[in-house]
Design a protein around this motif. Structure first.
Motif, PDB file in Angstrom:
ATOM      1  N   GLY A 272       0.682   8.779   6.231  1.00 33.98           N
ATOM      2  CA  GLY A 272       1.889   7.996   5.991  1.00 33.98           C
ATOM      3  C   GLY A 272       1.468   6.703   5.312  1.00 33.98           C
ATOM      4  N   GLU A 273       1.851   6.536   4.063  1.00 32.41           N
ATOM      5  CA  GLU A 273       1.316   5.425   3.266  1.00 32.41           C
ATOM      6  C   GLU A 273       2.409   4.778   2.428  1.00 32.41           C
ATOM      7  N   GLY A 274       2.384   3.450   2.357  1.00 35.67           N
ATOM      8  CA  GLY A 274       3.340   2.720   1.549  1.00 35.67           C
ATOM      9  C   GLY A 274       3.108   2.913   0.063  1.00 35.67           C
ATOM     10  N   PHE A 275       4.173   2.822  -0.709  1.00 33.29           N
ATOM     11  CA  PHE A 275       4.072   2.881  -2.174  1.00 33.29           C
ATOM     12  C   PHE A 275       5.233   2.080  -2.759  1.00 33.29           C
ATOM     13  N   TRP A 276       5.037   1.617  -3.970  1.00 34.87           N
ATOM     14  CA  TRP A 276       6.121   0.900  -4.652  1.00 34.87           C
ATOM     15  C   TRP A 276       7.073   1.903  -5.285  1.00 34.87           C
ATOM     16  N   GLN A 277       8.340   1.812  -4.935  1.00 30.07           N
ATOM     17  CA  GLN A 277       9.347   2.635  -5.604  1.00 30.07           C
ATOM     18  C   GLN A 277       9.607   2.120  -7.015  1.00 30.07           C
ATOM     19  N   ARG A 278       9.432   0.832  -7.169  1.00 30.27           N
ATOM     20  CA  ARG A 278       9.421   0.200  -8.489  1.00 30.27           C
ATOM     21  C   ARG A 278       8.559  -1.043  -8.362  1.00 30.27           C
ATOM     22  N   THR A 279       8.088  -1.553  -9.490  1.00 29.22           N
ATOM     23  CA  THR A 279       7.236  -2.732  -9.452  1.00 29.22           C
ATOM     24  C   THR A 279       8.048  -3.947  -9.021  1.00 29.22           C
ATOM     25  N   PRO A 280       7.635  -4.618  -7.946  1.00 33.53           N
ATOM     26  CA  PRO A 280       8.387  -5.797  -7.498  1.00 33.53           C
ATOM     27  C   PRO A 280       8.176  -6.974  -8.445  1.00 33.53           C
TER      28      PRO A 280
ATOM     29  N   THR B 209       4.928  16.811   0.043  1.00 35.75           N
ATOM     30  CA  THR B 209       5.157  15.407  -0.294  1.00 35.75           C
ATOM     31  C   THR B 209       6.602  15.063   0.029  1.00 35.75           C
ATOM     32  N   GLU B 210       6.785  14.056   0.854  1.00 40.33           N
ATOM     33  CA  GLU B 210       8.129  13.598   1.187  1.00 40.33           C
ATOM     34  C   GLU B 210       8.094  12.099   1.411  1.00 40.33           C
ATOM     35  N   THR B 211       9.251  11.486   1.321  1.00 43.21           N
ATOM     36  CA  THR B 211       9.311  10.029   1.450  1.00 43.21           C
ATOM     37  C   THR B 211      10.439   9.633   2.392  1.00 43.21           C
ATOM     38  N   ALA B 212      10.240   8.538   3.096  1.00 43.13           N
ATOM     39  CA  ALA B 212      11.254   8.025   4.015  1.00 43.13           C
ATOM     40  C   ALA B 212      12.518   7.639   3.250  1.00 43.13           C
ATOM     41  N   SER B 213      13.649   7.961   3.834  1.00 46.87           N
ATOM     42  CA  SER B 213      14.930   7.627   3.207  1.00 46.87           C
ATOM     43  C   SER B 213      15.308   6.184   3.529  1.00 46.87           C
TER      44      SER B 213
ATOM     45  N   GLY C  96      14.380  -0.857  -0.520  1.00 47.05           N
ATOM     46  CA  GLY C  96      14.575  -0.176  -1.787  1.00 47.05           C
ATOM     47  C   GLY C  96      13.457  -0.392  -2.789  1.00 47.05           C
ATOM     48  N   VAL C  97      12.508  -1.246  -2.445  1.00 47.72           N
ATOM     49  CA  VAL C  97      11.360  -1.511  -3.326  1.00 47.72           C
ATOM     50  C   VAL C  97      10.093  -0.873  -2.756  1.00 47.72           C
ATOM     51  N   LEU C  98       9.876  -1.079  -1.461  1.00 48.56           N
ATOM     52  CA  LEU C  98       8.733  -0.490  -0.780  1.00 48.56           C
ATOM     53  C   LEU C  98       9.153   0.832  -0.162  1.00 48.56           C
ATOM     54  N   GLY C  99       8.431   1.881  -0.475  1.00 46.94           N
ATOM     55  CA  GLY C  99       8.678   3.187   0.119  1.00 46.94           C
ATOM     56  C   GLY C  99       7.558   3.570   1.061  1.00 46.94           C
ATOM     57  N   LEU C 100       7.773   4.632   1.816  1.00 46.92           N
ATOM     58  CA  LEU C 100       6.716   5.200   2.651  1.00 46.92           C
ATOM     59  C   LEU C 100       6.660   6.693   2.392  1.00 46.92           C
ATOM     60  N   ALA C 101       5.503   7.164   1.960  1.00 42.38           N
ATOM     61  CA  ALA C 101       5.296   8.583   1.697  1.00 42.38           C
ATOM     62  C   ALA C 101       4.645   9.242   2.903  1.00 42.38           C
ATOM     63  N   TYR C 102       5.090  10.442   3.200  1.00 51.64           N
ATOM     64  CA  TYR C 102       4.433  11.289   4.185  1.00 51.64           C
ATOM     65  C   TYR C 102       3.802  12.448   3.414  1.00 51.64           C
ATOM     66  N   LEU C 103       2.479  12.410   3.291  1.00 51.96           N
ATOM     67  CA  LEU C 103       1.747  13.429   2.540  1.00 51.96           C
ATOM     68  C   LEU C 103       0.991  14.321   3.517  1.00 51.96           C
ATOM     69  N   THR C 104       1.270  15.611   3.461  1.00 48.52           N
ATOM     70  CA  THR C 104       0.472  16.582   4.227  1.00 48.52           C
ATOM     71  C   THR C 104      -0.618  17.074   3.285  1.00 48.52           C
ATOM     72  N   LEU C 105      -1.854  16.752   3.626  1.00 47.63           N
ATOM     73  CA  LEU C 105      -2.993  16.970   2.728  1.00 47.63           C
ATOM     74  C   LEU C 105      -3.901  18.074   3.254  1.00 47.63           C
ATOM     75  N   VAL C 106      -4.326  18.948   2.331  1.00 49.86           N
ATOM     76  CA  VAL C 106      -5.244  20.032   2.645  1.00 49.86           C
ATOM     77  C   VAL C 106      -6.594  19.708   2.033  1.00 49.86           C
ATOM     78  N   PRO C 107      -7.682  19.690   2.829  1.00 44.60           N
ATOM     79  CA  PRO C 107      -8.998  19.394   2.253  1.00 44.60           C
ATOM     80  C   PRO C 107      -9.471  20.528   1.347  1.00 44.60           C
ATOM     81  N   VAL C 108     -10.038  20.147   0.224  1.00 44.39           N
ATOM     82  CA  VAL C 108     -10.616  21.130  -0.701  1.00 44.39           C
ATOM     83  C   VAL C 108     -11.987  21.521  -0.175  1.00 44.39           C
ATOM     84  N   ARG C 109     -12.203  22.813  -0.021  1.00 39.31           N
ATOM     85  CA  ARG C 109     -13.482  23.282   0.491  1.00 39.31           C
ATOM     86  C   ARG C 109     -14.531  23.254  -0.604  1.00 39.31           C
ATOM     87  N   ALA C 110     -15.748  23.063  -0.194  1.00 45.58           N
ATOM     88  CA  ALA C 110     -16.849  23.028  -1.150  1.00 45.58           C
ATOM     89  C   ALA C 110     -16.987  24.391  -1.832  1.00 45.58           C
TER      90      ALA C 110
END
Length: 252
Positions: free
Chosen positions: A140-148, A185-189, A236-250
């Motif tokens: 769960g990580e913050g991201f800019w929905q647009r540049t402040p 990939t999903e983001t908080a409403s 409306g400027v700062l978003g929060l993404a919920y990313l479910t991540l799968v590790p790439v195997r060697a």
């Protein structure tokens, strides 16, 4: 009733320490439990609500929550006990920086990547190290929905800068560069943000309305007004993404 240590009710209306609805939490838990994790590691767990729900959905799993807030950890242990999860859920008070915990089949890091490094690529590398090759990471990580604008930044948190976050595309690319593929990939409403920020302050706001002449009223009013002004600026400027991540195997 939970208080802040001053007798003022504190965050009793929060289920999750972030913009996460019950509906989204249910979806996340169901998706992550389908991978049948046996071990769950929650970085910056707070009260560990999401971890405990995952343990309920994945009865084969044990969980470990790591945080520095002794009060939240105590409440997490109480919640685990009330659900019959004491034997399967542990909460430890320690820093996650350079942690030797893991690897785990499921790593939760929701709003806590700073615990693994000052820069996001460093934190993502830490998450790749902490997850098993067949596991999952929920980031769960913050991201800019647009540049402040500069004016908006000046009214957010102290020292806020454009470099504090990336946009969603860059955030996802950084996760891929760290050795993951994004399964979901999903983001908080906006509704989730407003529910979280309102619940974060509601107890103290009601207390202040009922105790305007209290010795702590002036400081509480200043704190509440400052935080409200900040979140109504990043609304409306700062978003929060919920990313479910799968590790790439060697490669073999």
């Amino acid at each position: 009733m939970t208080t802040s240590g001053t007798g003022i009710p504190h965050r009793t209306r929060l289920t999750f320490h972030g913009p996460l609805s019950e509906a989204r939490a249910d979806q996340l838990v169901a998706r992550l439990a389908r991978n049948t994790p046996k071990t769950v590691l929650d970085i910056g767990c707070g009260r560990g609500e999401l971890m405990l729900r995952l343990l309920e959905a994945a009865p084969q799993a044990t969980g470990l929550g790591v945080d520095l807030d002794a009060g939240d950890l105590a409440r997490g242990r109480e919640s685990a006990a009330s659900r019959g999860l004491t034997e399967r859920a542990r909460f430890v008070e320690e820093s996650a920086t350079g942690t030797t915990r893991g690897p785990a089949d499921l790593v939760l890091c929701v709003g806590a990547s700073q615990a693994l490094g000052d820069r996001l690529p460093e934190a993502l590398a830490g998450l790749r190290r902490l997850v098993t090759d067949r596991g999952r990471v929920l980031l769960g990580e913050g991201f800019w929905q647009r540049t402040p604008t500069e004016d908006e930044l000046s009214r957010m948190w102290p020292g806020a800068a454009v470099t504090d976050h990336h946009d969603l595309a860059t955030l996802t690319d950084l996760a891929i560069d760290a050795g993951f593929r994004p399964e979901w990939t999903e983001t908080a409403s906006l509704d989730e943000w407003e529910a979280f920020e309102s619940a974060y302050q509601a107890d103290a706001e009601v207390w202040l309305a009922e105790h305007p002449g209290h010795p702590l009223a002036a400081g509480t009013r200043e704190r509440l007004d400052r935080h409200r002004a900040a979140w109504l600026t990043y609304r409306g400027v700062l978003g929060l993404a919920y990313l479910t991540l799968v590790p790439v195997r060697a490669a073999r």
